[in-house]
Motif scaffolding. Structure first.
Motif, PDB file in Angstrom:
ATOM      1  N   TYR A 347       0.841  -1.215   0.000  1.00  0.00           N
ATOM      2  CA  TYR A 347       0.000   0.000   0.000  1.00  0.00           C
ATOM      3  C   TYR A 347       0.868   1.253   0.000  1.00  0.00           C
ATOM      4  O   TYR A 347       0.629   2.200  -0.749  1.00  0.00           O
ATOM      5  CB  TYR A 347      -0.900  -0.049   1.233  1.00  0.00           C
ATOM      6  CG  TYR A 347      -1.632   1.229   1.560  1.00  0.00           C
ATOM      7  CD1 TYR A 347      -2.592   1.750   0.698  1.00  0.00           C
ATOM      8  CD2 TYR A 347      -1.376   1.906   2.752  1.00  0.00           C
ATOM      9  CE1 TYR A 347      -3.274   2.916   1.009  1.00  0.00           C
ATOM     10  CE2 TYR A 347      -2.053   3.068   3.071  1.00  0.00           C
ATOM     11  CZ  TYR A 347      -3.001   3.575   2.201  1.00  0.00           C
ATOM     12  OH  TYR A 347      -3.663   4.730   2.514  1.00  0.00           O
ATOM     13  N   ALA A 350       2.618   1.643  -3.495  1.00  0.00           N
ATOM     14  CA  ALA A 350       1.814   1.525  -4.719  1.00  0.00           C
ATOM     15  C   ALA A 350       1.696   2.863  -5.449  1.00  0.00           C
ATOM     16  O   ALA A 350       1.844   3.933  -4.862  1.00  0.00           O
ATOM     17  CB  ALA A 350       0.419   1.001  -4.374  1.00  0.00           C
ATOM     18  N   THR A 352      -1.055   3.999  -6.735  1.00  0.00           N
ATOM     19  CA  THR A 352      -2.328   4.608  -6.324  1.00  0.00           C
ATOM     20  C   THR A 352      -2.626   4.095  -4.915  1.00  0.00           C
ATOM     21  O   THR A 352      -2.042   3.093  -4.494  1.00  0.00           O
ATOM     22  CB  THR A 352      -3.473   4.200  -7.275  1.00  0.00           C
ATOM     23  OG1 THR A 352      -3.599   2.770  -7.253  1.00  0.00           O
ATOM     24  CG2 THR A 352      -3.203   4.660  -8.696  1.00  0.00           C
ATOM     25  N   PRO A 353      -3.540   4.749  -4.200  1.00  0.00           N
ATOM     26  CA  PRO A 353      -3.815   4.276  -2.840  1.00  0.00           C
ATOM     27  C   PRO A 353      -4.602   2.973  -2.835  1.00  0.00           C
ATOM     28  O   PRO A 353      -5.818   2.954  -2.720  1.00  0.00           O
ATOM     29  CB  PRO A 353      -4.629   5.434  -2.226  1.00  0.00           C
ATOM     30  CG  PRO A 353      -5.184   6.173  -3.377  1.00  0.00           C
ATOM     31  CD  PRO A 353      -4.254   5.993  -4.518  1.00  0.00           C
ATOM     32  N   THR A 354      -3.889   1.871  -2.994  1.00  0.00           N
ATOM     33  CA  THR A 354      -4.532   0.562  -3.079  1.00  0.00           C
ATOM     34  C   THR A 354      -3.666  -0.485  -2.394  1.00  0.00           C
ATOM     35  O   THR A 354      -2.440  -0.337  -2.320  1.00  0.00           O
ATOM     36  CB  THR A 354      -4.752   0.163  -4.557  1.00  0.00           C
ATOM     37  OG1 THR A 354      -5.392  -1.120  -4.598  1.00  0.00           O
ATOM     38  CG2 THR A 354      -3.434   0.072  -5.325  1.00  0.00           C
ATOM     39  N   ILE A 355      -4.327  -1.541  -1.921  1.00  0.00           N
ATOM     40  CA  ILE A 355      -3.564  -2.682  -1.409  1.00  0.00           C
ATOM     41  C   ILE A 355      -3.403  -3.734  -2.506  1.00  0.00           C
ATOM     42  O   ILE A 355      -2.848  -4.800  -2.274  1.00  0.00           O
ATOM     43  CB  ILE A 355      -4.239  -3.318  -0.172  1.00  0.00           C
ATOM     44  CG1 ILE A 355      -5.667  -3.796  -0.494  1.00  0.00           C
ATOM     45  CG2 ILE A 355      -4.238  -2.340   0.980  1.00  0.00           C
ATOM     46  CD1 ILE A 355      -6.283  -4.660   0.610  1.00  0.00           C
ATOM     47  N   TYR A 356      -3.905  -3.418  -3.704  1.00  0.00           N
ATOM     48  CA  TYR A 356      -3.917  -4.394  -4.802  1.00  0.00           C
ATOM     49  C   TYR A 356      -2.751  -4.217  -5.772  1.00  0.00           C
ATOM     50  O   TYR A 356      -2.886  -4.509  -6.950  1.00  0.00           O
ATOM     51  CB  TYR A 356      -5.241  -4.311  -5.568  1.00  0.00           C
ATOM     52  CG  TYR A 356      -6.392  -4.991  -4.864  1.00  0.00           C
ATOM     53  CD1 TYR A 356      -6.804  -6.268  -5.234  1.00  0.00           C
ATOM     54  CD2 TYR A 356      -7.065  -4.376  -3.822  1.00  0.00           C
ATOM     55  CE1 TYR A 356      -7.849  -6.904  -4.595  1.00  0.00           C
ATOM     56  CE2 TYR A 356      -8.113  -4.998  -3.174  1.00  0.00           C
ATOM     57  CZ  TYR A 356      -8.505  -6.258  -3.566  1.00  0.00           C
ATOM     58  OH  TYR A 356      -9.544  -6.881  -2.928  1.00  0.00           O
ATOM     59  N   GLN A 357      -1.648  -3.676  -5.333  1.00  0.00           N
ATOM     60  CA  GLN A 357      -0.468  -3.591  -6.193  1.00  0.00           C
ATOM     61  C   GLN A 357       0.727  -4.097  -5.403  1.00  0.00           C
ATOM     62  O   GLN A 357       1.201  -3.464  -4.470  1.00  0.00           O
ATOM     63  CB  GLN A 357      -0.214  -2.154  -6.657  1.00  0.00           C
ATOM     64  CG  GLN A 357       0.954  -2.057  -7.630  1.00  0.00           C
ATOM     65  CD  GLN A 357       1.364  -0.620  -7.930  1.00  0.00           C
ATOM     66  OE1 GLN A 357       0.606   0.315  -7.708  1.00  0.00           O
ATOM     67  NE2 GLN A 357       2.580  -0.452  -8.426  1.00  0.00           N
TER      68      GLN A 357
ATOM     69  N   LEU B 222      -8.172   8.137   2.467  1.00  0.00           N
ATOM     70  CA  LEU B 222      -6.911   7.719   1.830  1.00  0.00           C
ATOM     71  C   LEU B 222      -6.114   8.827   1.168  1.00  0.00           C
ATOM     72  O   LEU B 222      -5.171   8.552   0.455  1.00  0.00           O
ATOM     73  CB  LEU B 222      -7.202   6.671   0.744  1.00  0.00           C
ATOM     74  CG  LEU B 222      -7.700   5.322   1.195  1.00  0.00           C
ATOM     75  CD1 LEU B 222      -7.715   4.380   0.021  1.00  0.00           C
ATOM     76  CD2 LEU B 222      -6.822   4.761   2.292  1.00  0.00           C
ATOM     77  N   LYS B 239      -3.079   4.789 -13.722  1.00  0.00           N
ATOM     78  CA  LYS B 239      -2.240   3.909 -12.908  1.00  0.00           C
ATOM     79  C   LYS B 239      -3.090   2.747 -12.401  1.00  0.00           C
ATOM     80  O   LYS B 239      -4.245   2.933 -12.040  1.00  0.00           O
ATOM     81  CB  LYS B 239      -1.669   4.666 -11.705  1.00  0.00           C
ATOM     82  CG  LYS B 239      -0.896   5.917 -12.066  1.00  0.00           C
ATOM     83  CD  LYS B 239       0.382   5.584 -12.783  1.00  0.00           C
ATOM     84  CE  LYS B 239       1.186   6.858 -13.054  1.00  0.00           C
ATOM     85  NZ  LYS B 239       2.295   6.617 -13.991  1.00  0.00           N
ATOM     86  N   ASN B 240      -2.508   1.598 -12.338  1.00  0.00           N
ATOM     87  CA  ASN B 240      -3.234   0.390 -11.937  1.00  0.00           C
ATOM     88  C   ASN B 240      -4.546   0.226 -12.716  1.00  0.00           C
ATOM     89  O   ASN B 240      -5.622   0.042 -12.130  1.00  0.00           O
ATOM     90  CB  ASN B 240      -3.515   0.396 -10.430  1.00  0.00           C
ATOM     91  CG  ASN B 240      -2.285   0.037  -9.623  1.00  0.00           C
ATOM     92  OD1 ASN B 240      -1.543  -0.871 -10.001  1.00  0.00           O
ATOM     93  ND2 ASN B 240      -2.054   0.735  -8.530  1.00  0.00           N
ATOM     94  N   LEU B 243      -7.340  -2.504 -12.131  1.00  0.00           N
ATOM     95  CA  LEU B 243      -8.291  -2.482 -11.016  1.00  0.00           C
ATOM     96  C   LEU B 243      -9.684  -2.042 -11.445  1.00  0.00           C
ATOM     97  O   LEU B 243     -10.643  -2.188 -10.691  1.00  0.00           O
ATOM     98  CB  LEU B 243      -7.776  -1.582  -9.891  1.00  0.00           C
ATOM     99  CG  LEU B 243      -6.454  -2.031  -9.256  1.00  0.00           C
ATOM    100  CD1 LEU B 243      -6.071  -1.102  -8.117  1.00  0.00           C
ATOM    101  CD2 LEU B 243      -6.537  -3.471  -8.769  1.00  0.00           C
ATOM    102  N   GLU B 273     -11.334   0.970  -2.000  1.00  0.00           N
ATOM    103  CA  GLU B 273     -10.751   0.320  -3.173  1.00  0.00           C
ATOM    104  C   GLU B 273     -11.736   0.409  -4.337  1.00  0.00           C
ATOM    105  O   GLU B 273     -12.918   0.073  -4.184  1.00  0.00           O
ATOM    106  CB  GLU B 273     -10.444  -1.157  -2.892  1.00  0.00           C
ATOM    107  CG  GLU B 273      -9.331  -1.377  -1.876  1.00  0.00           C
ATOM    108  CD  GLU B 273      -7.941  -1.086  -2.432  1.00  0.00           C
ATOM    109  OE1 GLU B 273      -7.807  -0.911  -3.663  1.00  0.00           O
ATOM    110  OE2 GLU B 273      -6.989  -1.039  -1.624  1.00  0.00           O
TER     111      GLU B 273
END
Lengths: 405, 327
Positions: A347, A350, A352-357, B222, B239-240, B243, B273
């Motif tokens: 987190y 990452a 971006t603010p995510t726990i998915y990276q 966040l 980015k990402n 998702l 998320e």
């Protein structure tokens, strides 16, 4: 005080079913370890009794969110034993309340303190140990030899190494607990001292060494080669001195270095709960503000809110899979098993603010570990086969604890 | 792959979804509008313009007319021509509905809070037959309680009776919360950030208008909720990006409430998320799914209907999260 049957030996205890609840009793510490991920340590955020008591009352009354069969109450800091009076009071209150409420955790609880060991010998800490020994685990962190330990684990005021003040408490610790382990952290500077350090810890009488490379982006060119060399030397040392019979070093594990067999998440964030001095709840300590370099903390509730935990905020954690946060390269990696990550570091790092990276800065270190690990088991098994002891070893080999945080 | 570009012509352009628009006007500069259209042409994107209530200057209309597009307009728009020819007309609340001449060739959006929805369900029922398509957007879905779920279930059942009656009369009204699921055999979500992105008056791209219109201090825990994903000069750079795709949505990829908006903005707001919906969003979507199932079964009792569509299965949960151990 002699050795008593302590928490680790309690057969009723089941690691898979336990709920971990962490009290961040202080964000202060006597040390300023160079590799410490706690970037926001301070002497102001000390947990009050009111926060602690309200947290306990909430946890023990919310049987829907805390339905686990057994529990581990962790105390961390900073240095938790700076708040020994509070910890003692918390533990007393927990025991009384679990008994009074006829709570199922009453006979299935463990107190766990992770400490730098500096105050271990103090009267207050010893009295606390004596009171709670049958439900207590303590992990003193000692990083190995004096020169390795003192590279990182230094006093915040003087900058002096803390090894000598810690090592003098190790015999007392060993005399009070069985099956103990210490946690060793590897960063860039101390790679050359891994072999000597694990050997030193074994020689001090510590049979289980949990050791891991930090997850932060600290690694430099050539660190993986150096790690591999150190681990091969360590492998030779363990095998030549027959430490494999009853000692473990978590760098060596038969289960690592294989293609992936499942899609499970590595980290337990979200299944545990941390609470800090402000009464804020976190999915893990690593999501508290003092643990984060560049992101805001993830607060999932507050003990004063009256609404408990916001379960919507836990949904991302409880549905997280390896494949949802990993690159295709990681998923197809032939030595992927055992390659760890820290959800909080993911987190923090990452885009971006995510726990998915998933952060993959540890990739080359893991691969080096796998090469040395393969060497270790190939050499050990060949030796055992030549000695006709392979079968005997398989029946009695010690179990590696792969806890990394 | 991005296929649509939503161009928010003004900060005060009508909201057509869960977010709220701004009251303060900020018209997109004409040059930005031209560049946005040029970008869409080069990237082969279909444009959807979202209008403010006031009438645009003629030079804007001329530029807009230079490209094939769709128009999203508020029912309170002062430009009668634009409103009459709009592809989608949005009612922000219920005040304009009685006075509006509804066209059975136009799609309408009703943005309503739950209290009004529950209280005005009879009025809503009466609108079904008067429009080609009616989309109901509940603006406070994240506040639903157990009691609200029950009330919503009752409201859907009542509206279903009307839809069934109209079908029996040979009419085929569309109402997103009841009929969409009957027609779908795979997810049909908003897909902001994946199939569509938004160009805002500031010349920057955003995942959707909500990410642009978020307050400067809004953070939902966040850090800044308002953030752009690129500008016209350099193009979007999400980015990402994975998702925003269904295959990286841990709950939704196992779900068959195909009509769900799967709103990434609500996801961000409620779970932090973008790929994870809240309990409330999931339950509301499943109440709609189950109402669609019942409606489909009842219509089929009267004769063959959508024979190529499989039956919507009976399930014993309202939130897929509750059965995550089975995945």
């Amino acid at each position: 005080m002699g050795k008593k049957k302590n928490a680790k030996e309690r057969s009723a205890y089941n690691d898979d079913m336990r709920k971990c609840i962490t009290f961040i009793v202080t964000k202060d510490c006597q040390l300023a370890c160079k590799y410490c991920y706690l970037v926001g340590k301070n002497s102001k955020e000390r947990m009050s009794w009111d926060v602690a008591k309200r947290t306990i009352d909430y946890i023990l009354s919310d049987t829907e969110n805390f339905s686990d069969e057994c529990v581990q109450f962790d105390f961390i800091g900073g240095e938790p034993f700076l708040e020994i009076d509070l910890i003692d009071k918390i533990c007393d209150y927990l025991k009384i309340e679990m008994y009074r409420r006829n709570h199922k955790w009453f006979n299935d609880y463990v107190f766990m303190v992770t400490t730098n060991g500096l105050n271990y010998h103090s009267e207050k800490v010893q009295r606390f140990i004596s009171k709670n020994i049958t439900h207590l685990q303590i992990c003193i962190t000692i990083d190995g030899t004096e020169r390795k330990h003192d590279i990182n684990r230094i006093y915040k005021e003087s900058g002096r190494g803390s090894y000598r003040d810690v090592v003098k408490n190790i015999p007392l610790w060993l005399s009070q607990f069985e099956g103990i382990h210490t946690k060793v952290t590897i960063s860039h500077d101390d790679i050359p001292y891994i072999k000597e350090s694990v050997a030193h810890l074994f020689n001090l009488g510590i049979q289980n060494v949990l050791i891991n490379c930090v997850f932060e982006d600290v690694w430099e060119e050539g660190d993986d080669k150096l790690l591999e060399e150190q681990l091969i030397q360590l492998a030779d040392y363990i095998i030549d001195n027959r430490y494999y019979i009853d000692h473990t070093c978590s760098f060596f594990d038969e289960n690592i270095g294989h293609p992936l067999a499942d899609d499970g998440n590595w980290c337990g964030a979200g299944m545990m709960l941390s609470v800090d001095a402000a009464g804020n709840f976190y999915p893990c300590t690593r999501f508290a503000a003092y643990s984060l370099r560049s992101r805001k903390p993830i607060i999932i509730g507050n003990v004063y809110s009256g609404t408990g935990i916001n379960k919507n905020l836990l949904r991302p954690y409880l549905t997280l899979k390896r494949s949802l946060q990993s690159s295709e390269e990681c998923m197809k990696c032939e030595v992927a098993s055992g390659c760890a990550w820290c959800q909080g570091e993911n987190y923090d790092a990452a885009d971006t603010p995510t726990i998915y990276q998933r952060s993959t800065t540890i990739c080359k270190m893991h691969k080096a570990r796998v090469r040395a690990n393969n060497y270790y088991w190939n050499k050990l098994f060949r030796k055992l086969e030549l000695e006709g002891r392979r079968e005997e070893f398989e029946k009695s080999k010690p179990t590696v604890n792969n806890t990394i945080c | 792959m991005v296929q649509y570009l939503i161009i928010l012509l003004d900060d005060a352009s009508t909201s057509y979804c869960h977010y709220s628009n701004r009251e303060t006007k900020r018209l997109m500069p004409l040059d930005t509008l031209k560049q946005g259209i040029l970008y869409a042409m080069k990237e082969n994107l279909m444009i959807q313009f979202v209008y403010p209530d006031y009438e645009l200057p003629q030079e804007y209309k001329d530029v807009i007319d230079s490209i094939d597009h769709s128009d999203i307009v508020s029912s309170s728009c002062e430009d009668a021509v634009i409103k009459e020819n709009a592809d989608v007309v949005v009612f922000n609340g219920w005040t304009d509905i009685d006075s509006c001449n509804l066209s059975d060739e136009t799609a309408y959006v009703i943005r309503t809070n739950k209290a009004d929805l529950f209280g005005k369900r009879q009025l809503l029922k009466s609108l079904i037959s008067k429009t080609a398509r009616l989309n109901v957007v509940i603006t406070d879905v994240e506040t639903f309680t157990e009691e609200d779920f029950g009330t919503y279930k009752e409201a859907l059942a009542m509206l279903s009776e009307e839809v069934e009656k109209l079908y029996m009369e040979g009419k085929y009204p569309q109402m997103n919360i009841l009929t969409d699921r009957m027609m779908l055999d795979k997810m049909n979500n908003c897909n902001a950030g994946w199939e569509n992105i938004t160009l805002a008056p500031d010349g920057c791209f955003y995942v959707c208008p909500a990410f642009y219109l978020a307050g400067d201090e809004e953070d939902f825990g966040l850090g800044k909720a308002k953030y752009s994903i690129g500008d016209l000069e350099n193009g979007p750079d999400i980015k990402n990006p994975q998702l925003y795709r269904l295959d990286h949505a841990p709950i939704c990829r196992h779900c068959d409430a195909y009509q769900c908006k799967r709103c990434v903005w609500l996801n961000r707001k409620t779970t932090y998320e973008v790929n994870t919906p809240s309990h409330e969003q999931c339950v509301v979507a499943h109440l709609e799914r189950n109402a669609s199932r019942n409606l489909l079964n009842r219509i089929r009792r009267h004769g063959t209907f959508l024979p190529e569509r499989e039956e919507i299965k009976e399930i014993d949960y309202l939130d897929p999260f509750d059965v995550k151990e089975e995945w």
